[in-house]
Motif scaffolding. Structure first.
Motif, PDB file in Angstrom:
ATOM      1  N   GLU A 131     -41.999   1.729 -48.238  1.00  0.00           N
ATOM      2  CA  GLU A 131     -41.607   0.459 -47.613  1.00  0.00           C
ATOM      3  C   GLU A 131     -40.826  -0.446 -48.549  1.00  0.00           C
ATOM      4  O   GLU A 131     -39.855  -1.087 -48.143  1.00  0.00           O
ATOM      5  CB  GLU A 131     -42.856  -0.260 -47.103  1.00  0.00           C
ATOM      6  N   ASP A 132     -41.210  -0.485 -49.830  1.00  0.00           N
ATOM      7  CA  ASP A 132     -40.542  -1.404 -50.756  1.00  0.00           C
ATOM      8  C   ASP A 132     -39.150  -0.946 -51.158  1.00  0.00           C
ATOM      9  O   ASP A 132     -38.396  -1.703 -51.779  1.00  0.00           O
ATOM     10  CB  ASP A 132     -41.402  -1.616 -52.006  1.00  0.00           C
ATOM     11  N   LYS A 133     -38.773   0.298 -50.798  1.00  0.00           N
ATOM     12  CA  LYS A 133     -37.442   0.803 -51.123  1.00  0.00           C
ATOM     13  C   LYS A 133     -36.612   1.083 -49.869  1.00  0.00           C
ATOM     14  O   LYS A 133     -35.491   1.587 -49.963  1.00  0.00           O
ATOM     15  CB  LYS A 133     -37.551   2.069 -51.972  1.00  0.00           C
ATOM     16  N   GLN A 142     -32.224   4.977 -49.637  1.00  0.00           N
ATOM     17  CA  GLN A 142     -33.083   3.918 -50.160  1.00  0.00           C
ATOM     18  C   GLN A 142     -32.234   2.751 -50.642  1.00  0.00           C
ATOM     19  O   GLN A 142     -31.009   2.823 -50.673  1.00  0.00           O
ATOM     20  CB  GLN A 142     -33.907   4.448 -51.335  1.00  0.00           C
ATOM     21  N   LYS A 143     -32.911   1.676 -51.057  1.00  0.00           N
ATOM     22  CA  LYS A 143     -32.213   0.544 -51.650  1.00  0.00           C
ATOM     23  C   LYS A 143     -31.524   0.951 -52.948  1.00  0.00           C
ATOM     24  O   LYS A 143     -31.983   1.841 -53.666  1.00  0.00           O
ATOM     25  CB  LYS A 143     -33.202  -0.575 -51.980  1.00  0.00           C
TER      26      LYS A 143
END
Length: 325
Positions: A131-133, A142-143
């Motif tokens: 979730e954080d990426k 991804q980010k």
């Protein structure tokens, strides 16, 4: 009559390198090139660039000396894998099946005529961002990382060989690679050859080993996308004591903007600031650089490459491993 094109090999999947300084190598790739750690197992760490779609594109394994563990190619289908395995078996260079590794399924292992370890596979695990990426840019895995100057994807591997022509022909005949550019020596042999199975100018290159070795690694390469990033990473690496061997500059072969640096384990890493040109012509005629044209082929602009560029490879032959100064 021309041979029917073979599209059974799809792309470069990943490369394994050996490092006698695994934690320092890992620090280099994660904190300066912005790569993501996917997994750790035993003496190995698995990494990927933020636009690599598979579980990993680089595996770093602790070893006494630097070099290439293996290069992995992905077949274009399960049936294509079977056809390439049969062709490799008939060549006499097959080594047999492995059960696979973390991130991919069964792989058929083989050698090049020079002894480079390779494998071909079909089943792969795709990266799933936590979730954080996660990024709303849905066509990116991804980010974009915020560490260092992050590379975007794996590009190619360059291998040293005692006989460039023999290795070139093996990749073409058994795996379906197309010759894109080569250096044609006056003696009729190849001084170097660049080959691909995709529109990229090369996913694998072979260069004559001027140190007299066999089966060695010259470099692995990751792609940035913008030449400006080569200037950015040059600043970052220089300030932190890493040895930049050459560049930024531009090759005539491939028309790619480049930078060469030694990671702490002693392996050479190339960073592309541009992918050069792409090849879509199905009837492409290989570009032949003659001996008298080599200078512009190697360096289109920028400072000349040092003499050790043409001799140094890993494992090292009678040469101190370049290290962080």
């Amino acid at each position: 009559m021309k041979t029917e094109p073979n599209f059974d090999t799809a792309q470069l999947a990943h490369v394994e390198i050996f490092s006698p300084k695994p934690e320092e190598s890992l620090h280099f790739f994660k904190n300066y090139l912005g790569m993501e750690e996917s997994y750790r197992q035993g003496q190995s760490v698995y990494l990927r660039a933020y636009e690599d779609f598979y579980h990993h594109s680089l595996k770093i394994t602790e070893a006494k000396e630097p070099g290439m563990g293996h290069t992995a190619w992905r077949a274009s289908s399960e049936q294509a894998l079977e056809r390439r395995v049969n062709a490799i078996k008939q060549s006499g260079y097959g080594q047999g099946w492995s059960e696979g590794d973390y991130g991919h399924g069964p792989a058929y292992q083989f050698l090049t005529p020079d002894g480079h370890n390779m494998e071909i596979l079909w089943e792969v695990d795709y990266y799933q961002a936590p979730e954080d990426k996660w990024t709303p840019l849905l066509n990116r895995p991804q980010k974009r990382p915020t560490r260092g100057v992050p590379v975007r994807r794996i590009d190619h591997v360059n291998l040293l060989a005692s006989d460039v022509t023999k290795n070139k022909e093996f990749m073409m005949d058994q795996l379906g690679f197309k010759l894109r550019e080569h250096i044609a020596l006056n003696n009729g042999q190849d001084g170097a050859a660049w080959l691909s199975v995709s529109p990229l100018v090369h996913e694998v290159a072979f260069m004559g080993d001027q140190a007299g070795g066999k089966g060695r690694l010259h470099h692995i390469c990751y792609w940035y996308g913008y030449p400006q990033h080569l200037s950015d990473i040059s600043d970052l690496l220089t300030e932190n004591g890493y040895q930049i061997e050459a560049g930024p500059g531009k090759h005539g072969v491939s028309q790619a903007n480049f930078l060469y640096v030694f990671e702490p384990g002693g392996n050479r890493v190339e960073l592309f600031g541009d992918s050069g040109y792409l090849i879509f012509d199905p009837d492409w005629k290989p570009i032949s650089w003659k001996e008298e044209e080599i200078e512009k082929g190697i360096i289109w602009y920028g400072a000349p490459l040092p003499s050790e560029y043409f001799k140094y490879g890993t494992p090292v032959i009678d040469k101190k491993i370049p290290s962080k100064s």
